[in-house]
Design an enzyme around this catalytic site. Structure first.
Site, PDB file in Angstrom:
ATOM      1  CB  SER A 187      69.113  12.102 -44.825  1.00 17.85           C
ATOM      2  OG  SER A 187      69.694  10.898 -44.412  1.00 17.85           O
ATOM      3  CE  LYS A 212      74.734   7.344 -48.964  1.00 16.24           C
ATOM      4  NZ  LYS A 212      75.284   7.604 -47.642  1.00 16.24           N
ATOM      5  N   GLY A 265      71.121  18.132 -49.096  1.00 16.68           N
ATOM      6  CA  GLY A 265      72.577  18.001 -49.076  1.00 16.68           C
ATOM      7  C   GLY A 265      73.198  19.037 -49.996  1.00 16.68           C
ATOM      8  CD  GLU A 293      64.374  22.691 -50.012  1.00 20.11           C
ATOM      9  OE1 GLU A 293      65.037  23.738 -50.107  1.00 20.11           O
ATOM     10  OE2 GLU A 293      63.281  22.554 -50.584  1.00 20.11           O
ATOM     11  CB  CYS A 327      71.406  24.702 -45.407  1.00 21.59           C
ATOM     12  SG  CYS A 327      69.930  24.452 -44.425  1.00 21.59           S
ATOM     13  CD  GLU A 425      76.672  25.388 -48.402  1.00 24.04           C
ATOM     14  OE1 GLU A 425      76.875  24.467 -49.196  1.00 24.04           O
ATOM     15  OE2 GLU A 425      75.643  25.472 -47.698  1.00 24.04           O
TER      16      GLU A 425
HETATM   17  P1  NAD Z   1      76.344  15.783 -49.279  1.00 19.82           P
HETATM   18  O1  NAD Z   1      75.791  16.239 -50.586  1.00 19.82           O
HETATM   19  O2  NAD Z   1      77.791  15.524 -49.195  1.00 19.82           O
HETATM   20  O3  NAD Z   1      75.623  14.431 -48.833  1.00 19.82           O
HETATM   21  C1  NAD Z   1      74.213  14.333 -48.726  1.00 19.82           C
HETATM   22  C2  NAD Z   1      73.831  12.871 -48.881  1.00 19.82           C
HETATM   23  O4  NAD Z   1      74.035  12.481 -50.241  1.00 19.82           O
HETATM   24  C3  NAD Z   1      74.668  11.911 -48.023  1.00 19.82           C
HETATM   25  O5  NAD Z   1      73.841  10.896 -47.504  1.00 19.82           O
HETATM   26  C4  NAD Z   1      75.638  11.348 -49.037  1.00 19.82           C
HETATM   27  O6  NAD Z   1      76.165  10.103 -48.681  1.00 19.82           O
HETATM   28  C5  NAD Z   1      74.727  11.228 -50.251  1.00 19.82           C
HETATM   29  N1  NAD Z   1      75.413  11.063 -51.527  1.00 19.82           N
HETATM   30  C6  NAD Z   1      76.589  11.581 -51.921  1.00 19.82           C
HETATM   31  N2  NAD Z   1      76.851  11.205 -53.197  1.00 19.82           N
HETATM   32  C7  NAD Z   1      75.808  10.462 -53.614  1.00 19.82           C
HETATM   33  C8  NAD Z   1      75.471   9.794 -54.835  1.00 19.82           C
HETATM   34  N3  NAD Z   1      76.272   9.828 -55.891  1.00 19.82           N
HETATM   35  N4  NAD Z   1      74.296   9.127 -54.906  1.00 19.82           N
HETATM   36  C9  NAD Z   1      73.458   9.090 -53.848  1.00 19.82           C
HETATM   37  N5  NAD Z   1      73.723   9.688 -52.661  1.00 19.82           N
HETATM   38  C10 NAD Z   1      74.873  10.378 -52.552  1.00 19.82           C
HETATM   39  O7  NAD Z   1      75.878  16.862 -48.185  1.00 19.82           O
HETATM   40  P2  NAD Z   1      76.253  16.906 -46.617  1.00 19.82           P
HETATM   41  O8  NAD Z   1      77.699  17.254 -46.490  1.00 19.82           O
HETATM   42  O9  NAD Z   1      75.739  15.722 -45.905  1.00 19.82           O
HETATM   43  O10 NAD Z   1      75.371  18.140 -46.140  1.00 19.82           O
HETATM   44  C11 NAD Z   1      75.805  19.451 -46.255  1.00 19.82           C
HETATM   45  C12 NAD Z   1      75.103  20.170 -47.380  1.00 19.82           C
HETATM   46  O11 NAD Z   1      73.702  20.052 -47.199  1.00 19.82           O
HETATM   47  C13 NAD Z   1      75.392  21.658 -47.402  1.00 19.82           C
HETATM   48  O12 NAD Z   1      75.609  22.069 -48.737  1.00 19.82           O
HETATM   49  C14 NAD Z   1      74.116  22.270 -46.846  1.00 19.82           C
HETATM   50  O13 NAD Z   1      73.877  23.590 -47.243  1.00 19.82           O
HETATM   51  C15 NAD Z   1      73.087  21.316 -47.338  1.00 19.82           C
HETATM   52  N6  NAD Z   1      71.861  21.363 -46.524  1.00 19.82           N
HETATM   53  C16 NAD Z   1      70.792  22.026 -47.024  1.00 19.82           C
HETATM   54  C17 NAD Z   1      69.628  22.146 -46.285  1.00 19.82           C
HETATM   55  C18 NAD Z   1      68.438  22.887 -46.841  1.00 19.82           C
HETATM   56  O14 NAD Z   1      67.348  22.741 -46.293  1.00 19.82           O
HETATM   57  N7  NAD Z   1      68.605  23.676 -47.882  1.00 19.82           N
HETATM   58  C19 NAD Z   1      69.571  21.582 -45.012  1.00 19.82           C
HETATM   59  C20 NAD Z   1      70.680  20.886 -44.530  1.00 19.82           C
HETATM   60  C21 NAD Z   1      71.826  20.793 -45.305  1.00 19.82           C
END
Ligand code: NAD
Length: 543
Positions: A187, A212, A265, A293, A327, A425
């Site tokens: 998440s 996670k 993410g 997403e 997002c 972005e």
């Molecule tokens: P992120 O990708 O940095 O992190 C998301 C999750 O992935 C976190 O829990 C992180 O610890 C985990 N993670 C990172 N590396 C990993 C790995 N190697 N293995 C497993 N897990 C790992 O994203 P963020 O900064 O938390 O969120 C922002 C992003 O999310 C933006 O790009 C945003 O557009 C997107 N987002 C999209 C939506 C949608 O519905 N499209 C909604 C909310 C956020």
């Protein structure tokens, strides 16, 4: 035994409370905010219903006051991850066999607890840990989470009642098996509700998860986990494993019974997970479901017939609420030259009225961005625009990370529709505007469609309904959630199923049955009443 056919009605969306001065909910929220800040909380991993204090800890800090720590959380190691995988598989045996109405009742009880007993706690934890103001927290951490929980129970009904017809001499049935193995839920920091749904959607359909959470959303996510347990979630159904993403991903994705990834993410992370799954493909018992997403570069397209006041108000809300860390946040805008002077004046007047600061002051519309790397990334884009000959910062542009990670709402006007900040972005309070000539509107729509790799949300503002409809059609792949005369943020579960295509993800529409379908592997069962007794067909000669 219960052989009744259950029917969950369409839920009502959770009403948003007002938090007016002297209201009961405001008083209760501030008590909780004050209590939490002094709590010095210690957050464990929760695996198989047990707490694990690994000793490898990080601080829980506040983005708007980053020197202040309000506790710490324990990070998972490989040892606990092994236990988590075993727990998820063990719990699955009972959870998947349980009547689905019992699973639904646990989701509905969690919704009830969040609506009442824990409303202030969920809001306070989200406000402090993720730097959200009251309204931004209330609409998602509370209302959207409740909606996800209630609608998941309702949409499960729709799936389970989908049955094939039976013909002569046979009975046909569909069973909706959960996936064979466990689901890996990963998440993001920005929405507490998404963290809830990434687990609860697969869980509703009989799966168990390894969760996670984002380290920067640890406070609210921990309380969600506790609430799910209080609602009756059996041990091991959700296994809460905070810690280093790469360590967790590497270990969990390597397991043969990893049956699905439910992710929200950034693109980089999702692409990385997808590649890891690809590399491990021959190890898995089944082809894993990959539901993700990801990012967005969401737009507002203004038609010359639009109302300038409506455009400006929705641009401010769409671009700057929650510091643009949605997002779906509006981050690029296309405005006809005939309307630009008027829209610009209203927009700048509105921005001048925006207050920025700590979440404890309800007058602050804008709070801090999530952490230092987000701050540096966003200010990097602002500096790029400042030093470019193709752009001018017409509002904001200042930032300060001495106390909290504060970035002013910033508006850039560019002469280049393909300027970097129109394409990438930024995930911060930065809106870039390109002014097109009214006569070139068709070209401007085409540019809007082909500027960015994403396809998440977009909006058109137009009083001319025919023109709006034509633009909507031309931009059909530019946004999975398209708005006519509204800002591109704020989708509501059950009303606007959410998700985008292109680089924005797999578009499995959170908050709808489409998403739940991904967490089942249907089995068709045919029963024949009078089986064949001869291999030949009647038309064949038997003589
Ligand atoms: P992120 O990708 O940095 O992190 C998301 C999750 O992935 C976190 O829990 C992180 O610890 C985990 N993670 C990172 N590396 C990993 C790995 N190697 N293995 C497993 N897990 C790992 O994203 P963020 O900064 O938390 O969120 C922002 C992003 O999310 C933006 O790009 C945003 O557009 C997107 N987002 C999209 C939506 C949608 O519905 N499209 C909604 C909310 C956020």
């Amino acid at each position: 035994m219960n052989n009744a056919i259950f029917n969950f009605n369409t839920p009502q969306n959770e009403p948003i409370l007002g938090y007016l001065k002297d209201s009961k909910e405001r008083k209760s929220l501030f008590e909780e905010l004050n209590r939490l800040q002094k709590s010095n909380i210690e957050i464990p991993c929760i695996i198989g219903g047990k707490e694990y204090f690994t000793g490898d800890t990080s601080e829980v800090t506040l983005p708007h006051d980053h020197k202040k720590s309000i506790g710490k959380f324990h990070k998972v190691t490989e040892r606990e991850l092994d236990i988590a995988i075993k727990s998820a598989l063990e719990a699955k045996k009972i959870w998947s066999e349980l009547s689905w109405t019992v699973r639904a009742s646990i989701l509905l009880k969690a919704a009830e607890l969040i609506s009442t007993k824990y409303r202030s706690l969920v809001n306070a934890a989200t406000m402090l840990g993720q730097s959200k103001n009251i309204y931004q927290s209330e609409i998602e951490a509370v209302c959207e989470t409740i909606d996800f929980l209630k609608y998941n129970a309702f949409f499960a009904t729709k799936i389970y009642e989908t049955q094939p017809k039976s013909s002569f001499n046979q009975l046909n049935k569909m069973e909706f098996r959960p996936l064979e193995g466990f689901v890996f839920s990963v998440s993001p920091f920005n929405f507490t509700a998404i963290a809830a749904n990434l687990n609860m959607a697969p869980v509703m359909m009989g799966n168990t998860t390894i969760w996670k959470p984002a380290s920067t959303a640890i406070l609210s996510n921990y309380y969600l986990m506790k609430i799910f347990m209080e609602a009756g979630m059996p041990a091991g159904v959700i296994n809460f494993v905070p810690g280093k993403g790469s360590l967790i991903g590497e270990k969990v994705l390597n397991d043969p019974l990893m049956a699905g990834v439910h992710f929200t993410g950034s693109n980089d992370t999702f692409n990385h997970l997808w590649r890891q799954v690809g590399q491990n493909l021959t190890k898995y018992r089944s082809y894993p479901r990959l539901v993700g997403e990801t990012g967005g570069k969401d737009f507002i397209f203004v038609h010359p017939s639009a109302d300038p006041q409506e455009v400006a108000a929705n641009a401010v809300k769409g671009a700057f609420e929650y510091q643009g860390q949605k997002c779906s946040a509006a981050s690029r805008m296309y405005i006809p030259s005939s309307l630009w002077p008027e829209i610009k004046k209203i927009l700048l007047d509105m921005c001048n009225d925006i207050k920025m600061g700590d979440v404890m002051d309800p007058d602050n519309y804008v709070n801090a961005v999530i952490d230092e790397s987000a701050f540096d990334n966003i200010t990097g884009y602002i500096e790029y625009a400042r030093s470019s000959g193709d752009a001018e910062i017409i509002f904001g542009g200042n930032a300060d990370k001495s106390e909290g990670y504060f970035v002013e709402p910033t508006i850039i006007e560019t002469t280049d529709p393909y300027f970097k900040t129109m394409q990438e972005e930024i995930f911060g309070p930065v809106l870039t505007i390109w002014v097109y000539q009214d006569g070139d509107i068709d070209k401007a729509v085409e540019i809007c469609d082909n500027t960015s790799p994403y396809g998440l949300t977009g909006a058109v503002f137009s009083k001319d309904r025919i023109a709006a409809s034509k633009i909507c059609e031309k931009l059909k792949y530019s946004a999975g959630n398209f708005y006519i005369n509204d800002k591109p943020t704020g989708s509501i579960v059950g009303l606007q199923p959410f998700g985008g295509s292109r680089a924005s993800g797999t578009n499995d529409k959170a908050g709808a049955e489409f998403n739940l379908f991904r967490w089942v592997s249907p089995r068709s069962i045919k029963e024949t009443f009078q089986p064949a007794t001869d291999f030949r067909y009647d038309y064949m000669s038997k003589g």
